[in-house]
Design a protein around this motif. Structure first.
Motif, mmCIF file in Angstrom:
data_model
loop_
_atom_site.group_PDB
_atom_site.id
_atom_site.type_symbol
_atom_site.label_atom_id
_atom_site.label_comp_id
_atom_site.label_asym_id
_atom_site.label_seq_id
_atom_site.Cartn_x
_atom_site.Cartn_y
_atom_site.Cartn_z
ATOM 1 N N SER A 185 0.833 -1.200 0.000
ATOM 2 C CA SER A 185 0.000 0.000 0.000
ATOM 3 C C SER A 185 0.866 1.247 0.000
ATOM 4 O O SER A 185 0.581 2.221 -0.711
ATOM 5 C CB SER A 185 -0.947 -0.007 1.202
ATOM 6 O OG SER A 185 -0.244 0.240 2.409
ATOM 7 N N GLY A 186 1.938 1.250 0.814
ATOM 8 C CA GLY A 186 2.844 2.401 0.825
ATOM 9 C C GLY A 186 3.545 2.580 -0.496
ATOM 10 O O GLY A 186 3.729 3.707 -0.975
ATOM 11 N N PHE A 187 3.935 1.467 -1.119
ATOM 12 C CA PHE A 187 4.636 1.524 -2.404
ATOM 13 C C PHE A 187 3.738 2.090 -3.502
ATOM 14 O O PHE A 187 4.112 3.032 -4.217
ATOM 15 C CB PHE A 187 5.111 0.119 -2.774
ATOM 16 C CG PHE A 187 5.792 0.021 -4.111
ATOM 17 C CD1 PHE A 187 7.086 0.465 -4.284
ATOM 18 C CD2 PHE A 187 5.123 -0.536 -5.198
ATOM 19 C CE1 PHE A 187 7.717 0.369 -5.523
ATOM 20 C CE2 PHE A 187 5.735 -0.640 -6.433
ATOM 21 C CZ PHE A 187 7.038 -0.181 -6.599
ATOM 22 N N PHE A 188 2.550 1.530 -3.637
ATOM 23 C CA PHE A 188 1.639 1.955 -4.696
ATOM 24 C C PHE A 188 1.145 3.388 -4.485
ATOM 25 O O PHE A 188 1.149 4.197 -5.403
ATOM 26 C CB PHE A 188 0.433 1.015 -4.767
ATOM 27 C CG PHE A 188 0.757 -0.364 -5.259
ATOM 28 C CD1 PHE A 188 1.759 -0.578 -6.187
ATOM 29 C CD2 PHE A 188 0.041 -1.457 -4.797
ATOM 30 C CE1 PHE A 188 2.048 -1.844 -6.655
ATOM 31 C CE2 PHE A 188 0.321 -2.728 -5.259
ATOM 32 C CZ PHE A 188 1.330 -2.929 -6.187
ATOM 33 N N PHE A 189 0.698 3.670 -3.265
ATOM 34 C CA PHE A 189 0.068 4.963 -3.008
ATOM 35 C C PHE A 189 1.080 6.102 -3.105
ATOM 36 O O PHE A 189 0.795 7.145 -3.707
ATOM 37 C CB PHE A 189 -0.587 4.940 -1.630
ATOM 38 C CG PHE A 189 -1.616 6.015 -1.432
ATOM 39 C CD1 PHE A 189 -2.783 6.039 -2.178
ATOM 40 C CD2 PHE A 189 -1.421 7.013 -0.492
ATOM 41 C CE1 PHE A 189 -3.735 7.022 -1.988
ATOM 42 C CE2 PHE A 189 -2.368 8.004 -0.298
ATOM 43 C CZ PHE A 189 -3.531 8.013 -1.048
ATOM 44 N N THR A 190 2.255 5.915 -2.536
ATOM 45 C CA THR A 190 3.276 6.965 -2.605
ATOM 46 C C THR A 190 3.712 7.202 -4.041
ATOM 47 O O THR A 190 3.849 8.356 -4.486
ATOM 48 C CB THR A 190 4.493 6.587 -1.748
ATOM 49 O OG1 THR A 190 4.078 6.402 -0.403
ATOM 50 C CG2 THR A 190 5.557 7.675 -1.805
ATOM 51 N N GLY A 191 3.931 6.127 -4.789
ATOM 52 C CA GLY A 191 4.328 6.284 -6.187
ATOM 53 C C GLY A 191 3.301 7.050 -6.994
ATOM 54 O O GLY A 191 3.637 7.929 -7.798
ATOM 55 N N MET A 192 2.020 6.733 -6.773
ATOM 56 C CA MET A 192 0.954 7.434 -7.477
ATOM 57 C C MET A 192 0.949 8.925 -7.135
ATOM 58 O O MET A 192 0.843 9.786 -8.021
ATOM 59 C CB MET A 192 -0.394 6.820 -7.102
ATOM 60 C CG MET A 192 -1.602 7.512 -7.723
ATOM 61 S SD MET A 192 -3.150 6.927 -7.005
ATOM 62 C CE MET A 192 -3.023 7.585 -5.339
ATOM 63 N N LEU A 193 1.095 9.257 -5.847
ATOM 64 C CA LEU A 193 1.059 10.657 -5.432
ATOM 65 C C LEU A 193 2.241 11.442 -5.989
ATOM 66 O O LEU A 193 2.081 12.599 -6.416
ATOM 67 C CB LEU A 193 1.046 10.742 -3.904
ATOM 68 C CG LEU A 193 -0.194 10.178 -3.198
ATOM 69 C CD1 LEU A 193 -0.016 10.253 -1.689
ATOM 70 C CD2 LEU A 193 -1.450 10.926 -3.624
ATOM 71 N N VAL A 194 3.405 10.842 -5.983
ATOM 72 C CA VAL A 194 4.594 11.543 -6.484
ATOM 73 C C VAL A 194 4.466 11.801 -7.979
ATOM 74 O O VAL A 194 4.820 12.879 -8.474
ATOM 75 C CB VAL A 194 5.865 10.743 -6.159
ATOM 76 C CG1 VAL A 194 7.079 11.327 -6.887
ATOM 77 C CG2 VAL A 194 6.119 10.733 -4.657
ATOM 78 N N ARG A 195 3.943 10.831 -8.711
ATOM 79 C CA ARG A 195 3.760 11.051 -10.149
ATOM 80 C C ARG A 195 2.741 12.157 -10.407
ATOM 81 O O ARG A 195 2.895 12.955 -11.329
ATOM 82 C CB ARG A 195 3.331 9.748 -10.832
ATOM 83 C CG ARG A 195 4.459 8.730 -10.940
ATOM 84 C CD ARG A 195 4.063 7.555 -11.831
ATOM 85 N NE ARG A 195 2.927 6.824 -11.297
ATOM 86 C CZ ARG A 195 3.020 5.872 -10.384
ATOM 87 N NH1 ARG A 195 4.197 5.555 -9.883
ATOM 88 N NH2 ARG A 195 1.948 5.228 -9.974
ATOM 89 N N ARG A 196 1.699 12.216 -9.599
ATOM 90 C CA ARG A 196 0.732 13.301 -9.757
ATOM 91 C C ARG A 196 1.367 14.649 -9.427
ATOM 92 O O ARG A 196 1.096 15.652 -10.092
ATOM 93 C CB ARG A 196 -0.479 13.061 -8.852
ATOM 94 C CG ARG A 196 -1.388 11.951 -9.342
ATOM 95 C CD ARG A 196 -2.612 11.834 -8.460
ATOM 96 N NE ARG A 196 -3.535 10.818 -8.963
ATOM 97 C CZ ARG A 196 -4.646 10.453 -8.359
ATOM 98 N NH1 ARG A 196 -4.974 11.024 -7.217
ATOM 99 N NH2 ARG A 196 -5.423 9.533 -8.878
#
Length: 716
Positions: free
Chosen positions: A65-76
């Motif tokens: 969850s930390g991997f997916f969610f953080t990656g998504m937020l940083v790309r946004r």
């Protein structure tokens, strides 16, 4: 947990446009991690149903969850704006529909299958799950996640969803705040000045966001890890559910999302990482007893194993990934990962309701297979009829707009009804729960029906099943008992506060539930009753005392101080429990109790050891009297055979013979009939839960307790 694909790098709000054989560049679709999600949920379900242990799968989900969610937020953030409100709305829209459906099903099953005395607690946990604070609800009660039996809540597993939801919010706000500050720096022109430095120029604006987040995440993860390690040895019951103790796991995933694009490992290293990682995840549940040590240092096993699998496949074409990652990316495993979230939601309530209907502690192989098959079917239906129609960018051909609208309206309606009904339950049960006060002894002889053969007229039982949970001993009511997480010694005085003779009541709640009777005797015969009480802590001198299978050092330190204070304050008598139930039936006097007698004897104190009253158990499972009565039982059928609750002889008699200052009393003839220990006697309910006397019944035992104590105290 990252059970749902909500947290995938392409979600929420984007379609899966990467081909299966596309390179796993930053932000690309990782089918192997979908497969890892499937393996993790399979382990969670299997271990819950058949092994009665924690598998480590939840910890895998938290890292993902930390991997997916953080990656998504940083790309946004890189593309312009994180979109706090939009992200919250989309995330809830992905997570809540399936949750609402399962919660509604549990509420219906609760009404149909469980006695009304359990409705209020289920209602409280339903609201806690729906609003993502279930972990704190359970932490306050030290619920044992290892346990899976009919007495356990069908919503207990949703603590992890609450941890995930809370971490989502914190990470979202952190990334948004850092991105906003850096944008302000750029707008102010300060970045041009800072970029004069070669290092900052190489890092760039996007790199600065990642570097800042990495430092913050690393610092927070270190603090959380330290906190979790300390919690294992001090208050593991709380620690297991504590968001602050769990935070380091999703933060490790966040750090991986920031660092993985920069890491390129050689092929042999990636193969070793992959095989070691999958082996550690598969064996974790057998290597450690997670409920007793997670999320402390032992949780590094599933966390580092998940990190190894993430790094093994990072930045590589599918064809160039390790064998393990390619296997994880195969169809059936990926499909299982696709509805892992729904399967997680369904499997635990199915297990608990099944055990309740079968009156068993374990499902067995056949029962377990039935539970899994039904859970898989419900998860499949929920995924395709609830989750998929409400995807933010569902493909029109697969999900017509009308279907999405109807699904949304249905889920919203169920959600409103769910909240309304659970609030009504809590209000209704809360209004009925209260201590009953003094009862007319002519109508309510209680214990005297056994000891003095008092006439028992026809009268409704008091307290009622609704009143009983509030008919508790005075110290709990008055805040005069240290709770599980309180180290300080709390004392209060009952009886005749001005008297010169003192009886010190010492130990846990089973010493406490005699206070209503002792209050009457103290006032009548002019002696003080001073309490030294702590929940879950029968006075101990053990180096590593255990409560519910978990270390309880607060009990050791509290006991040491109490014993020293008793030696200084020197009450006339020390009153404490001398026995406890045995796991094999009957009762026992453990060696630790005898060691306490020795420590008190060394200080020249006179001791009164009372034999503990029966605990309600069937097949080793504790049950509440009020649940049994509300389910149609009567005072005898809901009771326990005396031979199963108590040995033929008081087990404290032999060890007590070595202590001339130890005086034993056994009031159980005022609780049990010849062959049965009922749950009500003389029109008074005996137990307010599984094993504690109601204050009303304790008061009715005052005459019998007086007869037991008079030869010892000689105060009347």
């Amino acid at each position: 947990m990252s059970i749902s694909s909500t947290d995938h790098p392409t979600a929420p709000g984007s379609d899966r446009q990467d081909a299966p054989d596309a390179p796993t560049r930053p932000g690309a679709y990782r089918r192997d991690l979908d497969g890892l999600r499937g393996v993790a949920i399979a382990l969670v379900v299997a271990f819950h149903i058949w092994a009665g242990r924690v598998s480590g799968g939840v910890d895998v989900f938290l890292v993902l969850s930390g991997f997916f969610f953080t990656g998504m937020l940083v790309r946004r953030a890189d593309s312009g704006s994180v979109g706090v409100l939009t992200t919250i709305r989309r995330t809830l829209r992905r997570l809540l529909p399936a949750m609402v459906v399962v919660l509604a099903a549990v509420v219906v099953a609760t009404v149909v299958l469980l006695p009304h005395t359990r409705w209020s607690n289920i209602a409280g946990q339903t609201l806690a799950s729906l609003f993502y604070y279930q972990n704190w609800y359970l932490a306050l009660s030290w619920s044992d996640y290892l346990a899976a039996d009919p007495s356990v809540s069908p919503l207990q597993h949703l603590w992890s969803m609450s941890v995930q939801g809370q971490m989502y919010l914190v990470v979202l706000l952190t990334v948004a705040a850092v991105a906003w500050v850096l944008r302000g720096v750029v707008r102010a022109g300060a970045w041009k000045l800072a970029a004069e430095y070669p290092l900052l120029r190489r890092i760039g604006q996007d790199g600065m966001l990642r570097l800042t987040l990495a430092v913050m995440f690393a610092a927070a993860a270190f603090i959380s890890f330290r906190h979790a390690g300390e919690g294992v040895s001090t208050q593991q019951g709380w620690n297991y559910y504590d968001t602050f103790a769990r935070a380091w796991e999703p933060l490790v995933g966040g750090l991986l999302a920031l660092a993985a694009p920069l890491i390129r490992l050689p092929r042999p290293t990636r193969e070793v990482f992959a095989w070691t990682g999958i082996a550690a995840i598969a064996c974790c549940g057998w290597m450690v007893n997670g409920s007793l040590v997670f999320p402390g240092p032992a949780a590094l096993i599933p966390v580092l194993a998940t990190a190894a699998l993430i790094l093994a496949g990072a930045g590589r074409d599918t064809a160039d990934q390790p064998v393990v990652n390619r296997l994880l990316a195969t169809g059936p495993v990926v499909q299982l990962g696709g509805f892992a979230y729904a399967l997680y939601l369904w499997h635990w309530p199915m297990l608990i309701f099944y055990l309740g209907e079968q009156h068993q502690r374990r499902a067995g192989w056949l029962g377990g297979l039935v539970i899994i098959l039904i859970s898989l079917l419900l998860a499949f239906v929920t995924h395709h009829l609830v989750e998929e129609p409400l995807r933010l960018r569902s493909r029109p051909a697969a999900t017509p707009a009308l279907g999405r609208v109807l699904a949304g309206v249905a889920v919203s309606t169920v959600g409103v009804l769910l909240v309304g009904s659970t609030l009504a339950w809590q209000w209704s049960m809360g209004a009925k729960a209260h201590a009953v006060g003094e009862l007319d002894p002519a109508k309510y002889p209680g214990a005297e029906a056994l000891t003095d053969h008092a006439l028992v007229p026809r009268a409704p039982m008091r307290p009622t099943t609704e009143e009983a949970p509030a008919d508790i001993p005075y110290p709990t009511r008055d805040g005069c008992i240290s709770d599980f997480d309180t180290r300080a010694v709390t004392t209060c005085t009952y009886g005749d506060r001005d008297a010169h003779r003192t009886l010190a009541v010492v130990g846990n709640s089973h010493a406490e539930h005699w206070i209503p009777a002792l209050q009457i005797l103290g006032e009548q015969y002019r002696f003080r009753v001073v309490v030294y009480l702590k929940m879950g802590c029968p006075l101990t001198v053990a180096e590593e005392p255990v409560y519910k299978g978990q270390q309880n050092p607060d009990c050791r330190d509290w006991s040491s101080e109490v014993i020293d204070r008793l030696g200084v304050e020197r009450p006339d008598y020390v009153f404490t429990t001398a026995t406890r139930p045995s796991d094999n039936g009957g009762d026992e006097t453990p060696q630790d109790y005898v060691d306490v007698w020795s420590a008190l004897s060394d200080r020249g104190l006179q001791l009164i050891g009372i034999r503990d009253t029966p605990w309600l158990r069937r097949n080793g499972i504790r049950y509440r009297a009020i649940d049994c009565l509300a389910g149609g039982g009567d005072r005898l059928s809901c009771g326990i055979p005396r031979a199963e609750a108590l040995n033929a002889e008081n087990p404290a008699a032999t060890p007590a013979a070595a202590f001339p200052n130890m005086h034993l009393i056994d009031p159980n003839d005022a609780v049990c009939e010849h062959d049965i220990c009922p749950v009500a006697e003389g029109n008074i309910l005996i137990y307010h839960d599984e094993h504690h006397l109601t204050a009303s019944y304790s008061r009715s035992m005052a005459p019998e307790l007086a007869r037991e104590l008079q030869p010892i105290l000689d105060w009347w």
